[in-house]
Write an enzyme that holds these catalytic residues in place. Sequence first.
Site, PDB file in Angstrom:
ATOM      1  N   CYS A 194       0.832  -1.205   0.000  1.00  0.00           N
ATOM      2  CA  CYS A 194       0.000   0.000   0.000  1.00  0.00           C
ATOM      3  C   CYS A 194       0.872   1.262   0.000  1.00  0.00           C
ATOM      4  CB  CYS A 194      -0.992  -0.014   1.154  1.00  0.00           C
ATOM      5  SG  CYS A 194      -2.401   1.118   0.874  1.00  0.00           S
TER       6      CYS A 194
ATOM      7  N   ASP B 168      -3.551   1.169   9.756  1.00  0.00           N
ATOM      8  CA  ASP B 168      -4.680   2.085   9.941  1.00  0.00           C
ATOM      9  C   ASP B 168      -5.211   2.008  11.367  1.00  0.00           C
ATOM     10  OD1 ASP B 168      -5.922   3.292   7.153  1.00  0.00           O
ATOM     11  OD2 ASP B 168      -4.705   1.509   6.852  1.00  0.00           O
TER      12      ASP B 168
END
Length: 295
Positions: free
Chosen positions: A137, A206
């Site tokens: 990512c 996250d």
Amino acid sequence: IGGSFLVNDDIIRLAEDIRAMRIRGAAEIGRAAAGGLRSYALSSRSSDARAYIEGFSEVYKLLMNTRPTAVSLANALNYIRHRVLSAYREGAPPEVLRQTTIDATDAFLKSSFEAVKRISEFGAKRIRNGDLVMTHCNSSVAISTLIEAKRQGKSFSVIATETRPRFQGRITARTLAEAGIPVTLIVDSAARYFMPKVDKVVVGSDVVTANGAVVNKIGTSQIALAAKEARVRVYVCAETYKFSPSTMLGELVEIEERPPTEVVPEEEIAALGNVAIANPAFDITPAEMIDAIIT
């Protein structure tokens, strides 16, 4: 996204940019959300404290509902909200509430950037000359860690996954290449194929839950599983505002489901017939598959 006279157009656009992933990455989302509250404070013309708080609460709710999984967003907003509501309960007038909002936002942003700097310094110590590092990512703190290792004179290379369906890994690959780090871009499904050659996995996060599990971009858990099989260490870089206080009380992290059109273009969906399309944005990597959380 709807609005009212309490929410200006800039804040509505900001909220839509976060929801539509034009602003992406947990740290960037948290900073952007904090900036939304600052924008409200700068634009508010409320003549009394109660009216200011009503507008503040409306902006807070609008921003809070944009990305359900991103605890960085919630923690950023709550950091500021706590200070503003405390001042309101103490009887602060609107001009003090405005300044409290601005000061709290500035303090959060300063802390956020300082956290990335410190994590990068800690994380760079884990990188060795000759390492092949895999990342997934587009994590600003993971990228910063790798760039800091390069700045320290270490020679290593990186494998970056494309990170479908939004291809955030392409941004990572380009950023690392611009920093002078040799990087190879691969499709997500090739991670296990390359893993035996990898020395370390470095990813962002996250959410970090109370039991040490990490919620990160979909595919992270599969990379961690392949790394465990190949006895490759997995390092997670995460600022403390990505830690989830609610999980201490037993609440589960909501995994965001993104639109199916991110996977299949809208004009091609009909051709699939009666086929459901699932597009979870995140997955959960258990604590036992992580060697260290660098924070």
